[in-house]
Design a protein around this motif. Structure first.
Motif, PDB file in Angstrom:
ATOM      1  N   GLY A 132       0.717  -1.235  -0.024  1.00 43.89           N
ATOM      2  CA  GLY A 132       0.173   0.044   0.096  1.00 43.89           C
ATOM      3  C   GLY A 132       0.975   1.197   0.061  1.00 43.89           C
ATOM      4  N   ARG A 133       0.513   2.241   0.879  1.00 42.24           N
ATOM      5  CA  ARG A 133       1.062   3.404   1.106  1.00 42.24           C
ATOM      6  C   ARG A 133       2.688   3.420   1.149  1.00 42.24           C
ATOM      7  NH1 ARG A 133       2.580   8.039  -0.959  1.00 42.24           N
ATOM      8  NH2 ARG A 133       3.192   9.740   0.530  1.00 42.24           N
ATOM      9  N   THR A 134       2.777   2.519   2.374  1.00 40.51           N
ATOM     10  CA  THR A 134       4.407   2.353   2.654  1.00 40.51           C
ATOM     11  C   THR A 134       4.998   1.819   1.469  1.00 40.51           C
ATOM     12  OG1 THR A 134       3.665   1.527   4.900  1.00 40.51           O
ATOM     13  CG2 THR A 134       5.809   1.030   4.347  1.00 40.51           C
ATOM     14  N   ALA A 135       4.531   0.915   0.724  1.00 37.88           N
ATOM     15  CA  ALA A 135       5.314   0.468  -0.690  1.00 37.88           C
ATOM     16  C   ALA A 135       5.642   1.628  -1.503  1.00 37.88           C
ATOM     17  CB  ALA A 135       4.493  -0.721  -1.342  1.00 37.88           C
ATOM     18  N   GLN A 136       4.784   2.600  -1.488  1.00 39.03           N
ATOM     19  CA  GLN A 136       4.761   3.700  -2.505  1.00 39.03           C
ATOM     20  C   GLN A 136       6.040   4.696  -1.855  1.00 39.03           C
ATOM     21  OE1 GLN A 136       3.352   4.681  -5.400  1.00 39.03           O
ATOM     22  NE2 GLN A 136       4.549   6.349  -5.301  1.00 39.03           N
ATOM     23  N   MET A 137       6.138   4.882  -0.457  1.00 41.74           N
ATOM     24  CA  MET A 137       7.176   5.701  -0.108  1.00 41.74           C
ATOM     25  C   MET A 137       8.474   4.880  -0.056  1.00 41.74           C
ATOM     26  SD  MET A 137       5.329   7.011   3.444  1.00 41.74           S
ATOM     27  CE  MET A 137       4.636   5.704   4.076  1.00 41.74           C
ATOM     28  N   VAL A 138       8.493   3.639   0.009  1.00 37.50           N
ATOM     29  CA  VAL A 138       9.696   2.792  -0.345  1.00 37.50           C
ATOM     30  C   VAL A 138      10.208   3.041  -1.563  1.00 37.50           C
ATOM     31  CG1 VAL A 138      10.681   0.520  -0.372  1.00 37.50           C
ATOM     32  CG2 VAL A 138       9.341   1.047   1.691  1.00 37.50           C
ATOM     33  N   ALA A 139       9.210   2.965  -2.749  1.00 35.87           N
ATOM     34  CA  ALA A 139       9.704   3.064  -4.082  1.00 35.87           C
ATOM     35  C   ALA A 139      10.327   4.403  -4.020  1.00 35.87           C
ATOM     36  CB  ALA A 139       8.330   2.982  -4.740  1.00 35.87           C
ATOM     37  N   GLU A 140       9.709   5.613  -3.758  1.00 40.11           N
ATOM     38  CA  GLU A 140      10.278   6.799  -3.719  1.00 40.11           C
ATOM     39  C   GLU A 140      11.668   7.127  -3.097  1.00 40.11           C
ATOM     40  OE1 GLU A 140       7.407   9.658  -2.204  1.00 40.11           O
ATOM     41  OE2 GLU A 140       5.868   8.959  -3.684  1.00 40.11           O
ATOM     42  N   ARG A 141      11.864   6.535  -1.931  1.00 33.86           N
ATOM     43  CA  ARG A 141      13.312   6.451  -1.286  1.00 33.86           C
ATOM     44  C   ARG A 141      14.416   5.755  -2.256  1.00 33.86           C
ATOM     45  NH1 ARG A 141      13.228  10.694   1.153  1.00 33.86           N
ATOM     46  NH2 ARG A 141      11.492  10.953  -0.415  1.00 33.86           N
ATOM     47  N   ILE A 142      14.012   4.421  -2.901  1.00 32.74           N
ATOM     48  CA  ILE A 142      14.651   3.959  -3.859  1.00 32.74           C
ATOM     49  C   ILE A 142      15.054   4.835  -4.846  1.00 32.74           C
ATOM     50  CG2 ILE A 142      15.034   1.759  -5.222  1.00 32.74           C
ATOM     51  CD1 ILE A 142      13.342   0.388  -3.416  1.00 32.74           C
ATOM     52  N   ALA A 143      14.142   5.351  -5.367  1.00 35.52           N
ATOM     53  CA  ALA A 143      14.299   6.466  -6.449  1.00 35.52           C
ATOM     54  C   ALA A 143      15.279   7.450  -6.221  1.00 35.52           C
ATOM     55  CB  ALA A 143      12.985   6.718  -7.207  1.00 35.52           C
ATOM     56  N   LEU A 144      15.130   7.869  -5.269  1.00 35.84           N
ATOM     57  CA  LEU A 144      15.956   9.004  -4.718  1.00 35.84           C
ATOM     58  C   LEU A 144      17.546   8.448  -4.346  1.00 35.84           C
ATOM     59  CD1 LEU A 144      16.340  11.812  -3.569  1.00 35.84           C
ATOM     60  CD2 LEU A 144      15.918  11.118  -1.344  1.00 35.84           C
ATOM     61  N   VAL A 145      17.727   7.109  -3.932  1.00 40.08           N
ATOM     62  CA  VAL A 145      19.053   6.615  -3.818  1.00 40.08           C
ATOM     63  C   VAL A 145      19.521   6.542  -5.344  1.00 40.08           C
ATOM     64  CG1 VAL A 145      20.328   4.585  -3.498  1.00 40.08           C
ATOM     65  CG2 VAL A 145      18.439   5.539  -1.916  1.00 40.08           C
ATOM     66  N   ALA A 146      18.749   6.272  -6.430  1.00 39.10           N
ATOM     67  CA  ALA A 146      19.044   6.149  -7.660  1.00 39.10           C
ATOM     68  C   ALA A 146      19.643   7.352  -8.368  1.00 39.10           C
ATOM     69  CB  ALA A 146      18.058   5.444  -8.567  1.00 39.10           C
ATOM     70  N   GLN A 147      19.348   8.325  -7.801  1.00 38.56           N
ATOM     71  CA  GLN A 147      20.003   9.698  -8.347  1.00 38.56           C
ATOM     72  C   GLN A 147      21.514   9.839  -7.931  1.00 38.56           C
ATOM     73  OE1 GLN A 147      17.999  11.880  -9.965  1.00 38.56           O
ATOM     74  NE2 GLN A 147      16.305  10.162  -9.520  1.00 38.56           N
ATOM     75  N   TYR A 148      21.963   9.044  -6.954  1.00 40.04           N
ATOM     76  CA  TYR A 148      23.289   9.181  -6.563  1.00 40.04           C
ATOM     77  C   TYR A 148      24.074   7.560  -7.035  1.00 40.04           C
ATOM     78  CZ  TYR A 148      21.604  12.806  -3.556  1.00 40.04           C
ATOM     79  OH  TYR A 148      21.176  13.798  -3.181  1.00 40.04           O
ATOM     80  N   LYS A 149      23.209   6.611  -7.316  1.00 40.58           N
ATOM     81  CA  LYS A 149      23.886   5.322  -7.265  1.00 40.58           C
ATOM     82  C   LYS A 149      23.391   4.525  -8.491  1.00 40.58           C
ATOM     83  CE  LYS A 149      26.501   5.643  -3.381  1.00 40.58           C
ATOM     84  NZ  LYS A 149      27.990   5.933  -3.344  1.00 40.58           N
ATOM     85  N   GLN A 150      23.580   3.404  -9.057  1.00 41.16           N
ATOM     86  CA  GLN A 150      23.170   2.546  -9.968  1.00 41.16           C
ATOM     87  C   GLN A 150      22.420   1.758  -8.485  1.00 41.16           C
ATOM     88  OE1 GLN A 150      25.183  -0.966 -11.464  1.00 41.16           O
ATOM     89  NE2 GLN A 150      24.304  -0.400 -13.351  1.00 41.16           N
TER      90      GLN A 150
END
Length: 377
Positions: free
Chosen positions: A277-295
């Motif tokens: 649900g909503r938690t999964a959406q927030m986790v996805a956004e954090r992973i996308a943020l990490v991807a701005q710095y790393k592969q």
């Protein structure tokens, strides 16, 4: 041992010289006889006929006489003259050497007695004279350490005190720096936990003094966590659930990604375990943020996370002739929409589920663009 070797008054290489002298004196009579015979053959003074040198002298005179009338033998004349000079010098050396050789049984006994001393020491302390002298140096060092034991202990204790004081200063400075960084890191991780749907969570990295020093200073570092208000902070490994651990790990990686350039890639293997649900959406956004710095390589079963990816690889297994093979293939944009719709709604895809998948991908793109602008700014 030191006294015994010292009394022998050994000298490096002495054994080799003694062996050479003993060999010479032991065969002095034979040496003198050979020298006299050689000298007589060269000089011819022993009544055995014309010697080599007188004969060669006569040859030299004859060639000089021939040379007065014909120069064809000039080369032979030159060689004879050179041979005469060389043999004459050899004769002088033989004469002088013969006069220097003197057979003395007393001197031979002295040399052999000295050699016996060296042999006895070598048998006890080393195979060679050099080994015996090395053993003596080692013994002298041990004696010196014994004699100066109290002074050495006092000097070492003084040195230890200086080093301990220096170690304490460096460890205290390391603790100060580590504590400051731990507080900053704790606050940053708490901010990420809030963004991951844990607004009441408390996360604290504690730096406490250890019982003794180590290569890392004198600190014990531990992570403490409390998920709800009123709950005491306890060691992370004892109180966090599987889903909480996943989000805490993601929070730590999110903070680390922008600060640590030594690791170019991060792998999230089913970090979505226990969430939805909503938690999964927030986790996805954090992973996308990490991807701005790393592969980022992410294995997931949730459409909320899959839609955030820049590239979608589909992994499947199939059995061929009793052997299972794993296949990985990149999905086209159309295939990706279909796969996200299947992940969201199951095997029965509908127009509504496909529209929902397209909307998820579009929303994910807007989020990633916003993250990119924030990073660049």
């Amino acid at each position: 041992q030191d006294k015994e070797i010292s009394e022998a008054n050994l000298k490096p290489g002495e054994d080799e010289q003694l062996e050479a002298d003993i060999r010479k004196l032991s065969h002095a009579e034979k040496i003198v006889g050979s020298v006299e015979e050689s000298y007589q053959l060269l000089e011819g003074g022993g009544g055995n006929g014309l010697g080599v040198l007188p004969a060669l002298s006569q040859v030299k005179k004859d060639l000089e006489e021939i040379g007065r009338f014909d120069d064809a033998l000039q080369n032979a004349q030159k060689m004879v003259e050179e041979a005469y000079i060389s043999l004459q010098e050899a004769s002088y050396e033989l004469r002088d050497y013969g006069e220097s050789v003197e057979f003395s049984p007393e001197r031979l006994d002295q040399l052999q007695s000295r050699m016996d001393v060296i042999y006895r020491l070598c048998k006890k302390y080393g195979a060679t004279l050099g080994d015996v002298l090395a053993h003596q140096a080692k013994v002298e060092q041990e004696l010196s350490e014994i004699e100066n034991y109290d002074e050495d202990i006092a000097a070492l204790e003084k040195e230890i005190a200086v080093l301990e004081e220096k170690l304490g200063r460096k460890a205290a400075e390391l603790t100060r720096l580590r504590t400051a960084v731990a507080n900053d890191l704790s606050s940053s991780i708490e901010e990420q936990l809030f963004a991951l749907g844990m607004p009441k969570a408390r996360f604290h990295i504690r730096v406490e003094q250890a019982e003794d020093y180590s290569a890392n200073g004198r600190d014990d570092v531990a992570m403490f966590f409390s998920a709800n208000p009123g709950e005491e902070e306890k060691p992370l490994q004892k109180v966090a659930s599987g889903g909480e651990l996943s989000r805490i790990a993601l929070a730590i990686k999110t903070v680390a990604s922008s600060r640590d350039s030594s690791v170019p890639s991060m792998v999230f293997d089913e970090i979505d375990t226990g969430i939805g649900g909503r938690t999964a959406q927030m986790v996805a956004e954090r992973i996308a943020l990490v991807a701005q710095y790393k592969q980022v390589l992410c294995i997931t079963h949730l459409p909320q996370i899959a839609c955030m990816a820049d590239a979608h690889l589909y992994i499947s297994k199939r059995t061929v002739e009793g052997t299972t093979a794993t296949q990985i293939r990149p999905l086209s944009e159309r295939e990706r929409i279909s796969e996200i719709a299947r992940m969201a709604s199951g095997a029965d895809m509908t127009t509504a589920s496909l529209d929902n998948a397209r909307e998820m991908v579009s929303h994910a793109k807007m989020k990633k663009d916003a993250f990119k602008r924030d990073v660049l700014s």
